[in-house]
Design a protein around this motif. Structure first.
Motif, short mmCIF file in Angstrom:
data_model
loop_
_atom_site.label_atom_id
_atom_site.label_comp_id
_atom_site.label_asym_id
_atom_site.label_seq_id
_atom_site.Cartn_x
_atom_site.Cartn_y
_atom_site.Cartn_z
N LYS A 152 -1.96 -3.54 23.06
CA LYS A 152 -2.74 -4.16 22.00
C LYS A 152 -3.41 -5.45 22.47
O LYS A 152 -4.12 -6.09 21.70
N PRO B 269 3.43 -0.65 23.09
CA PRO B 269 3.84 -1.92 23.71
C PRO B 269 2.81 -3.02 23.44
O PRO B 269 1.64 -2.73 23.20
N SER B 270 3.24 -4.28 23.53
CA SER B 270 2.33 -5.40 23.27
C SER B 270 1.11 -5.36 24.17
O SER B 270 0.00 -5.67 23.75
N TRP B 271 1.31 -4.99 25.44
CA TRP B 271 0.17 -5.02 26.37
C TRP B 271 -0.92 -4.04 25.95
O TRP B 271 -2.10 -4.28 26.20
#
Lengths: 193, 93
Positions: free
Chosen positions: A120, A116-118
């Motif tokens: 990274k 998920p984006s979070w």
């Protein structure tokens, strides 16, 4: 995104790189399409969930998984041929584990699916090692004050996966039903099952 | 000396946006960049460590103002230039 980093501008530069590589005979468009299709097929949190459900129902497998994660997931056909080491860390009544890659985004992709984006984000990477209890609360996971939290920082060579606690009242469930309860965030440690 | 990617424990990045992504990629070009990385690595043009080094040696101001996959793209561009596959500026409009 704004200014020089607009989506259209970067998309154009990516296309130009593809064209140049094709013109120079480095990489054909067909080969690139093939690799794009292959890279995402087979990477899914359903794989990690299967590993967890097996560990919950087979004590021998659980022992092997905690002793040598790489070999144990290979038994189920995952991470075959991978040069990385997988370490599986187990949550208990009074300990909780959570994974991060503070330097970049290392992650057991095959077992957890695309990250998920979070995971990274600089916010997660910088804070979860400093104030894990607060960060986990932001995910809605409120842990008792007495629970010890261990944060595992991934590297290019070693990846981690959390073995969540089996929920109470699931004694009658089979492996497939158990696997369906396991979420990606539970495998990262930002959720419980 | 620590480089800009070494953010573990630093203060000031704010709250974690815990929202889940509807899809692995926000735009088609992101998937193309990941494909370029996998393909060029498979062709032996660079290895994973060189790629990481290229991202992690980005100037801090650039690192902090680019998105995750923009960093990937810039790293691939830098490596292709360093290895003489493309000329500096060849990707510009």
């Amino acid at each position: 995104m704004s200014g020089d980093h607009s989506d259209a501008a970067i998309a154009r530069r990516v296309r130009r790189m593809e064209t140049l590589l094709e013109e120079k005979g480095v990489l054909s468009g067909a080969r690139l399409d093939e690799i794009i299709d292959a890279s995402l097929s087979g990477a899914s949190p359903a794989n990690g969930a299967r590993v967890v459900a097996r560990a919950w129902t087979d004590p021998g497998y659980r022992r092997r998984l905690l002793a040598d994660g790489t070999a144990a997931v290979r038994e189920l056909g995952f991470m075959e041929g991978s040069y990385q080491r997988l370490r599986v860390v187990e949550n208990t009544a009074d300990t909780h584990n959570v994974i991060v890659c503070t330097l970049c985004s290392c992650y057991p992709l095959r077992l957890l699916g695309p990250s998920p984006s979070w995971y990274k984000s600089e916010a997660y990477r910088s804070r979860v090692v400093r104030e894990p209890r607060t960060v986990l609360a932001e995910f809605g996971l409120e842990l008792p004050a007495g629970t010890e939290i261990t944060v595992w920082d991934s590297s290019a060579e070693t990846r981690y996966m959390v073995l969540p606690r089996r929920p109470e009242g699931t004694e009658g469930l089979g492996e497939e039903e158990l696997a369906a309860l396991v979420t990606r965030n539970a495998l990262i440690g930002t959720a419980a099952v | 000396m620590a480089r800009i990617n070494d953010v573990g424990g630093t203060v000031g990045f704010g709250a974690v946006d815990t929202a889940d992504d509807p899809a692995p990629f926000h735009a088609d070009w992101e998937a193309r960049v990941v494909g370029l990385f996998n393909a060029l690595r498979a062709e032996g043009l660079f290895n994973t460590n060189e790629f990481r080094d290229a991202i992690e040696s980005m100037p801090p101001a650039e690192y902090l103002t680019t998105s995750y996959y923009e960093r990937w793209f810039e790293a691939i561009r830098a490596l292709l230039e360093r290895k003489g596959v493309i000329e500096p500026g060849e990707l510009d409009d």
